[in-house]
Motif scaffolding. Structure first.
Motif, PDB file in Angstrom:
ATOM      1  N   ARG A 119      57.318  64.828  37.776  1.00  0.00           N
ATOM      2  CA  ARG A 119      57.417  66.252  37.893  1.00  0.00           C
ATOM      3  C   ARG A 119      56.234  66.380  39.335  1.00  0.00           C
ATOM      4  N   ALA A 120      55.407  65.338  40.290  1.00  0.00           N
ATOM      5  CA  ALA A 120      55.356  65.617  41.141  1.00  0.00           C
ATOM      6  C   ALA A 120      55.803  65.741  42.120  1.00  0.00           C
ATOM      7  N   SER A 121      56.866  64.502  42.101  1.00  0.00           N
ATOM      8  CA  SER A 121      57.997  64.167  42.539  1.00  0.00           C
ATOM      9  C   SER A 121      59.215  65.718  42.866  1.00  0.00           C
ATOM     10  N   GLY A 122      59.111  66.421  42.393  1.00  0.00           N
ATOM     11  CA  GLY A 122      59.430  67.189  43.169  1.00  0.00           C
ATOM     12  C   GLY A 122      60.913  67.968  41.595  1.00  0.00           C
ATOM     13  N   PHE A 123      60.728  67.185  40.575  1.00  0.00           N
ATOM     14  CA  PHE A 123      61.628  67.469  39.911  1.00  0.00           C
ATOM     15  C   PHE A 123      60.701  69.148  38.499  1.00  0.00           C
ATOM     16  N   ALA A 124      60.969  69.301  38.684  1.00  0.00           N
ATOM     17  CA  ALA A 124      61.060  71.040  37.475  1.00  0.00           C
ATOM     18  C   ALA A 124      60.825  70.636  35.885  1.00  0.00           C
ATOM     19  N   GLU A 125      61.674  69.711  35.826  1.00  0.00           N
ATOM     20  CA  GLU A 125      61.341  69.576  34.182  1.00  0.00           C
ATOM     21  C   GLU A 125      61.066  68.242  34.429  1.00  0.00           C
ATOM     22  N   ALA A 126      60.594  67.648  33.118  1.00  0.00           N
ATOM     23  CA  ALA A 126      60.764  66.081  33.384  1.00  0.00           C
ATOM     24  C   ALA A 126      60.287  65.359  31.363  1.00  0.00           C
ATOM     25  N   ARG A 127      60.766  65.210  30.538  1.00  0.00           N
ATOM     26  CA  ARG A 127      60.664  64.828  29.206  1.00  0.00           C
ATOM     27  C   ARG A 127      61.464  63.519  28.214  1.00  0.00           C
ATOM     28  N   PRO A 128      61.490  62.640  27.407  1.00  0.00           N
ATOM     29  CA  PRO A 128      62.253  61.843  27.255  1.00  0.00           C
ATOM     30  C   PRO A 128      63.030  62.791  26.078  1.00  0.00           C
ATOM     31  N   VAL A 129      63.979  61.986  26.216  1.00  0.00           N
ATOM     32  CA  VAL A 129      65.272  62.465  24.925  1.00  0.00           C
ATOM     33  C   VAL A 129      65.726  61.802  24.203  1.00  0.00           C
ATOM     34  N   TRP A 130      65.664  60.358  24.669  1.00  0.00           N
ATOM     35  CA  TRP A 130      65.818  59.515  22.983  1.00  0.00           C
ATOM     36  C   TRP A 130      64.913  58.374  23.344  1.00  0.00           C
ATOM     37  N   ALA A 131      64.384  57.963  22.580  1.00  0.00           N
ATOM     38  CA  ALA A 131      63.373  56.683  22.013  1.00  0.00           C
ATOM     39  C   ALA A 131      63.822  56.012  20.721  1.00  0.00           C
ATOM     40  N   SER A 132      63.810  54.624  21.379  1.00  0.00           N
ATOM     41  CA  SER A 132      63.725  53.344  19.763  1.00  0.00           C
ATOM     42  C   SER A 132      61.989  53.457  19.644  1.00  0.00           C
ATOM     43  N   PRO A 133      62.216  51.968  19.087  1.00  0.00           N
ATOM     44  CA  PRO A 133      61.183  51.709  19.318  1.00  0.00           C
ATOM     45  C   PRO A 133      60.273  50.687  20.020  1.00  0.00           C
ATOM     46  N   SER A 134      61.430  50.303  21.067  1.00  0.00           N
ATOM     47  CA  SER A 134      60.980  49.102  22.250  1.00  0.00           C
ATOM     48  C   SER A 134      60.901  50.552  23.815  1.00  0.00           C
ATOM     49  N   ASP A 135      62.102  51.456  23.810  1.00  0.00           N
ATOM     50  CA  ASP A 135      62.435  52.084  24.686  1.00  0.00           C
ATOM     51  C   ASP A 135      61.808  53.190  25.091  1.00  0.00           C
ATOM     52  N   SER A 136      62.583  53.621  26.177  1.00  0.00           N
ATOM     53  CA  SER A 136      62.562  55.475  25.616  1.00  0.00           C
ATOM     54  C   SER A 136      63.627  56.073  27.213  1.00  0.00           C
ATOM     55  N   LEU A 137      63.612  56.571  27.626  1.00  0.00           N
ATOM     56  CA  LEU A 137      64.745  57.436  27.801  1.00  0.00           C
ATOM     57  C   LEU A 137      64.519  59.013  28.064  1.00  0.00           C
ATOM     58  N   VAL A 138      64.213  58.971  29.739  1.00  0.00           N
ATOM     59  CA  VAL A 138      63.133  59.970  30.511  1.00  0.00           C
ATOM     60  C   VAL A 138      64.387  60.715  31.052  1.00  0.00           C
ATOM     61  N   LEU A 139      64.378  62.284  31.471  1.00  0.00           N
ATOM     62  CA  LEU A 139      65.021  62.860  32.098  1.00  0.00           C
ATOM     63  C   LEU A 139      64.251  63.621  32.279  1.00  0.00           C
ATOM     64  N   ALA A 140      64.712  63.858  34.029  1.00  0.00           N
ATOM     65  CA  ALA A 140      64.392  64.576  34.666  1.00  0.00           C
ATOM     66  C   ALA A 140      65.297  65.636  35.654  1.00  0.00           C
ATOM     67  N   VAL A 141      64.880  67.010  35.350  1.00  0.00           N
ATOM     68  CA  VAL A 141      65.952  67.849  35.933  1.00  0.00           C
ATOM     69  C   VAL A 141      65.148  68.284  37.733  1.00  0.00           C
ATOM     70  N   LYS A 142      66.305  68.401  38.203  1.00  0.00           N
ATOM     71  CA  LYS A 142      65.549  69.400  39.490  1.00  0.00           C
ATOM     72  C   LYS A 142      65.653  70.545  39.474  1.00  0.00           C
TER      73      LYS A 142
END
Length: 258
Positions: free
Chosen positions: A235-258
């Motif tokens: 978000r500090a890098s210019g993206f309007a929104e950012a959050r995880p859209v998938w997670a396992s016990p060990s990994d996450s997938l973060v999505l950021a939209v401009k």
């Protein structure tokens, strides 16, 4: 490249077999890897449609590009990496495919974006790669990515993201996962070291493999900050929104939209 020789893609190798063996090795660490890719491409389609221009960041052998083009035949992909061995596999696998371009570049070099064939992309995607960077250069990279993603486009990072506020959960998850990994290894699964040992013995990949270890050493000493850190930094890098859209016990997938 700091004096490192770039190896030309050689002919005569079974590049698809090397691509698939890389996937199997990665799945030893992440058995839900394909589900993670599916969600990533679902989100690409949701935001950009079925014909996106994609930057496959730290592309390795081109695992994301492979799945992207099988799902979206009219997509295009630019893969960027510094690893000469993995890029040799990627270039060999996609040789002759006009939808795909590969670029050799160091993501820690402030000028790496000048090597790209396009100024903007609909989606910038990366998986299991940016934990090779410490938090400070990763934040700088996120700032550059913010300038590469077009309005309404997306950036997604799938990686190990550790929440240090949950040590008991982290320890139990890791112990359980490693028990399963040990069983798979006993049944013949290749780990990271064994896969690279095979590459070093291959007459085509031996040279590029020696080059990649000269560049990187054995493995990364980077950071694995939390999902919250990634979202806030994006978000500090210019993206309007950012959050995880998938997670396992060990990994996450973060999505950021401009």
């Amino acid at each position: 490249m700091g004096g490192i020789r770039v190896t030309e893609t050689a002919t005569g190798a079974d590049w698809r077999a090397w691509q698939e063996s890389w996937d199997r090795q990665q799945e030893w660490y992440m058995p839900d890897r394909e589900e993670r890719f599916r969600v990533m491409l679902d989100m690409v389609e949701a935001f950009t449609g079925p014909e996106p221009r994609v930057l496959d960041l730290a592309c390795g052998t081109g695992s994301i590009t492979d799945r992207l083009l099988r799902r979206f035949p009219k997509a295009t992909s630019t893969g960027v990496d510094l690893d000469p061995a993995l890029l040799a596999i990627a270039r060999g696998t996609f040789d002759g495919d006009e939808r795909v371009t590969f670029v050799t570049a160091d993501l820690k070099d402030p000028g790496w974006t000048a090597k790209l064939p396009h100024d903007t992309y609909d989606a910038v995607l990366t998986a299991t790669a940016l934990h090779w960077l410490h938090s400070e250069p990763l934040a700088a990279l996120y700032g550059q990515i913010g300038g590469l993603v077009g309005e309404g486009g997306v950036f997604m990072n799938a990686d190990h993201m550790i929440d240090t506020d949950t040590p008991r959960i982290n320890a139990a998850e890791r112990a359980h996962r490693h028990t399963a990994m040990d069983r798979a290894k006993a049944a013949g699964a290749l780990d990271w070291a064994a896969w690279w040992a095979r590459a070093a013995e291959d007459p085509v990949l031996a040279g590029p493999t020696a080059e990649r270890f000269a560049i990187y050493g054995e493995h990364a000493d980077g950071d694995m900050p939390s999902v919250a850190w990634h979202a806030a930094t994006l978000r500090a890098s210019g993206f309007a929104e950012a959050r995880p859209v998938w997670a396992s016990p060990s990994d996450s997938l973060v999505l950021a939209v401009k």
